[in-house]
Design a protein around this motif. Sequence first.
Motif, short mmCIF file in Angstrom:
data_model
loop_
_atom_site.label_atom_id
_atom_site.label_comp_id
_atom_site.label_asym_id
_atom_site.label_seq_id
_atom_site.Cartn_x
_atom_site.Cartn_y
_atom_site.Cartn_z
N UNK A 65 0.84 -1.18 0.00
CA UNK A 65 0.00 0.00 0.00
C UNK A 65 0.89 1.24 0.00
N UNK A 66 0.81 2.03 -1.05
CA UNK A 66 1.63 3.23 -1.17
C UNK A 66 0.77 4.45 -0.89
N UNK A 67 1.22 5.28 0.04
CA UNK A 67 0.50 6.50 0.38
C UNK A 67 1.14 7.70 -0.30
N UNK A 68 0.31 8.65 -0.69
CA UNK A 68 0.83 9.88 -1.27
C UNK A 68 1.49 10.71 -0.18
N UNK A 69 2.58 11.33 -0.52
CA UNK A 69 3.22 12.26 0.39
C UNK A 69 3.12 13.65 -0.21
N UNK A 70 2.67 14.57 0.59
CA UNK A 70 2.52 15.95 0.14
C UNK A 70 3.62 16.78 0.78
#
Length: 69
Positions: A3-8
């Motif tokens: 599961x890859x989460x977006x990084x802002x």
Amino acid sequence: MANIEKQHIINSHNLSGEFYFNSILQEAYICGLLNESDLENIQLQCISLLAYKSERYNMGESSSIRVET
């Protein structure tokens, strides 16, 4: 698959709806995405674009544009 989460990088809570462009430049500078030279270059390009658009709008007859416009 992992599961890859977006990084802002830029915190969207610090962006202004009224002054969005200025606030995104400021946040990019704070995050290290832009340096002082980049900011100065962007400002000069904005001024150049404004001068060009003003001249085209007034057909070179005036440097004044009404606030309403």
